[in-house]
Design an enzyme around this catalytic site. Sequence first.
Site, PDB file in Angstrom:
ATOM      1  N   LYS A   1       1.066  -1.267   0.197  1.00 17.32           N
ATOM      2  CA  LYS A   1       0.162  -0.069   0.036  1.00 17.32           C
ATOM      3  C   LYS A   1       0.647   1.318   0.385  1.00 17.32           C
ATOM      4  CE  LYS A   1      -2.819  -3.456   0.800  1.00 17.32           C
ATOM      5  NZ  LYS A   1      -3.534  -3.687  -0.214  1.00 17.32           N
TER       6      LYS A   1
ATOM      7  N   ARG B   1      -8.635  -7.894  -7.344  1.00 15.19           N
ATOM      8  CA  ARG B   1     -10.136  -9.419  -7.472  1.00 15.19           C
ATOM      9  C   ARG B   1     -11.696  -8.943  -6.948  1.00 15.19           C
ATOM     10  NH1 ARG B   1      -9.165  -7.253  -1.441  1.00 15.19           N
ATOM     11  NH2 ARG B   1     -11.362  -6.944  -0.721  1.00 15.19           N
TER      12      ARG B   1
END
Length: 438
Positions: A116, A292
């Site tokens: 991140k 995803r």
Amino acid sequence: MFQKILIANRGEIAVRIIRACREMGIKTVAVYSEADSEALHTLLADEAVCIGPAKSKDSYLNMERILSAAVAMGADAIHPGFGFLSENARFAELCALCRIKFIGPESGVIAKLGNKSEARNTMEAAGVPVVPGGHEPVRDVDEGRVLAEKIGYPVMIKAALGGGGKGMRIVRSGEEFEAGFLNARREAEKAFSDGTMYIEKYIENPRHIEFQILADEHGNAVHLGERDCSVQRHHQKLIEEAPSAALSEKQRERMGETAVRAAKAAGYTNAGTVEFLLDKSGNFYFIEMNTRIQVEHPVTEMITGLDLVKEQIRIAWGEPLRFSQKDIRFSGHAIECRINARMAGTVTGLMLPGGCGVRVDTAMYAGSRIPPDYDAMIIKLIVRGGDRAEAVKKMQCALGELGIEGVETNLEEQYAVFTHPVFEAGPVDTGFMERCFK
Ligand code: MV4
């Protein structure tokens, strides 16, 4: 097109993927653990392979066993669903080495966005607004404290490999910094075997707004609008809706363009989600990108009329997107409500709601066993109305019809949220559950 897809997942998302494959004329292979021999995904797939004991580590997280099953059964692609191996860069890499198409972005992109702190820098360099914070991870307490002073309290300390709330601490003053940092780092080392930490300004009670994007393997990318996921508790989303009642048309357009820019900057392909925080003044900031299909993807399907799983499969096969941004139309308002089991057990009786604009995504049937080893989410109720008020009313009615016997669930609490005057009036922020449902 692919001849046979192996679904490396269980529960409602495995069933959701099997249905998309079947509609497309693609054969399906389910993998299942010893606890799931009578699970719906095992029963519905064309073929099913037992890959090990109940514990996820021995079955749904076991890359070698899943790949062996794919090779043995002659699958030409693997759909990972969400959770389990869906954001595992090593698994995507191993699929490629076995010449099996991983239905998702490339391994290198998963790895880059999985960090991140690195993702923040990639996005900032591409002109995507990020939360004010540091450009490099902080090595120790002293370096962290200096950066926190510079950013200004309150700050949030986050694990580079985090997400979902693990390894995250809010720190409101210099005195709290050392304990906050060390606790967050210890949690990160335990959860991710990595103690890389970074620091951002803490945004107080933001709205959690995410944009769905689709990107093909020919450089085309579009967004499918946003989902408002502000109703959460302990970092578990409970309700998601689209569109967000908190966004103006102008903001939606700007955030959508930004989400597409983010996807392109990452070299993204397939379906993905760009997460933003929206503050009280209407400023938005990128926080992370999920690589995803997400639990809440049906609300986007309900307002766009698209089947996101089919789009994922077409993209993975190498087809160009069949639409450009201007072709995408939004209609109505959709809401999803997650029903979670509060215990393992057997669902002895099940009464499902229905009607115009009511969708139920579940792998439950009367007699289903809920093993203690997996996620507690057992049913997603999704409704679509002409506007938010109609959607809320539909959900109240659908929740009223739903009956689950044999296990305790959060059904009653969900009914209380949907009939709460603050939620009915909407929109709410991420502090709503804590304020109204102590
Ligand atoms: C934040 C934030 C405020 N400021 N980052 C939550 C999960 C992960 N995806 C990122 N999250 C947040 N990051 C900054 N700089 C607020 C959240 C957040 C949140 C935090 C506490 C309680 C509930 C929350 C719900 C959504 C997002």
